[in-house]
Design an enzyme around this catalytic site. Structure first.
Site, PDB file in Angstrom:
ATOM      1  N   GLU A 129       0.648  -0.937  -0.126  1.00  0.00           N
ATOM      2  CA  GLU A 129       0.061  -0.073   0.278  1.00  0.00           C
ATOM      3  C   GLU A 129       0.726   1.245   0.339  1.00  0.00           C
ATOM      4  O   GLU A 129       1.405   1.465   0.506  1.00  0.00           O
ATOM      5  CB  GLU A 129      -1.589   0.179   1.429  1.00  0.00           C
ATOM      6  CG  GLU A 129       0.000   0.249   2.402  1.00  0.00           C
ATOM      7  CD  GLU A 129      -1.184   0.329   3.651  1.00  0.00           C
ATOM      8  OE1 GLU A 129      -1.326   2.119   3.384  1.00  0.00           O
ATOM      9  OE2 GLU A 129      -1.513  -0.466   4.550  1.00  0.00           O
ATOM     10  N   LYS A 163      -7.777  -3.743  10.328  1.00  0.00           N
ATOM     11  CA  LYS A 163      -6.761  -3.697  10.441  1.00  0.00           C
ATOM     12  C   LYS A 163      -6.646  -3.204  12.724  1.00  0.00           C
ATOM     13  O   LYS A 163      -7.478  -1.660  12.141  1.00  0.00           O
ATOM     14  CB  LYS A 163      -6.156  -2.457   9.578  1.00  0.00           C
ATOM     15  CG  LYS A 163      -5.124  -1.755   9.939  1.00  0.00           C
ATOM     16  CD  LYS A 163      -4.766  -0.479   9.059  1.00  0.00           C
ATOM     17  CE  LYS A 163      -4.661   0.279  10.068  1.00  0.00           C
ATOM     18  NZ  LYS A 163      -3.882   1.537   8.617  1.00  0.00           N
ATOM     19  N   GLY A 201       3.277  -0.136  15.056  1.00  0.00           N
ATOM     20  CA  GLY A 201       4.974  -0.292  16.067  1.00  0.00           C
ATOM     21  C   GLY A 201       5.444  -2.014  15.252  1.00  0.00           C
ATOM     22  O   GLY A 201       5.874  -2.603  16.744  1.00  0.00           O
ATOM     23  N   GLY A 252       5.045  -1.041   8.605  1.00  0.00           N
ATOM     24  CA  GLY A 252       5.528   0.410   8.197  1.00  0.00           C
ATOM     25  C   GLY A 252       6.725   0.886   8.529  1.00  0.00           C
ATOM     26  O   GLY A 252       7.923   0.496   7.659  1.00  0.00           O
TER      27      GLY A 252
END
Length: 202
Positions: free
Chosen positions: A36, A125, A154, A174
């Site tokens: 994404e 999510k 995290g 991420g």
């Protein structure tokens, strides 16, 4: 139904169209099949289009931080097939589902999870996951149907297994996978570390 083989979503927040293919190539080589590009990235729609053109036949490509129905329309126009939200907004979820997208909806509470599922979300999510912890996941699993559940926020190779053992299907990755400005070689190394951690916890 959720359609990926590796239960990890790569989040390329801040990536630019000029570098997105190099990083995506590193991710695909490591085994990732869901990527994404968050909407607060530079020219995100062009990045999505380039990813779709290069990898769309074997990777679920889409956008994250999708907040509005107009964002959904822009994502569809760019050729994306995956929508990820940070929050629970039933109207946006329903619009995305009606538009043919795979939807992973952000939530924190049981109420939000069921609202997202009622709106048609294919996956959930938990965000931000480390604020709530694996215990929260375990408690939620007692009441949730067997839908894909991703921990996001995290997640590292060291704690990924804790969330998987608590009941998560996988995770969205991420800043511990990609940060703006890093080279594709580092993305490749970090991707391999996450894949190894995921397989070790299976």
């Amino acid at each position: 139904m959720w359609q990926t083989s590796l239960p990890l979503i790569a989040i390329l927040r801040g990536v630019t169209p000029d570098e997105v293919l190099d990083h995506a190539g590193a991710l695909v080589d490591a085994g990732f099949d869901a990527i994404e590009v968050p909407l607060n990235s530079p020219d995100w729609a062009l990045s999505v289009r380039r990813l779709v053109d290069a990898f769309g036949d074997r990777v679920l490509i889409g956008a994250g931080t999708v907040l509005r129905e107009t964002d959904v329309d822009a994502l569809v126009a760019a050729g994306g097939r995956l929508m990820v939200t940070p929050n629970t907004r039933p109207a946006t979820i329903a619009h995305a589902v009606a538009s043919g997208l795979q939807v992973a909806a952000g939530f924190a509470t049981a109420s939000e999870a069921f609202e997202a599922l009622d709106a048609g979300a294919h996956a959930l999510k938990l965000f931000p996951a480390t604020t709530y912890g694996p215990g929260h996941v375990k408690a939620l699993r007692a009441v949730l149907p067997p839908v894909p559940l991703f921990a996001v926020g995290g997640i590292t190779p060291d704690n990924l297994g804790d969330y998987l053992r608590a009941g998560c299907t996988g995770a969205g990755l991420g800043g511990d996978l990609y940060r703006p400005g890093q080279d594709a070689g580092r993305t490749a190394a970090l991707a391999r570390g996450f894949v190894a951690a995921c397989r070790a916890a299976a």
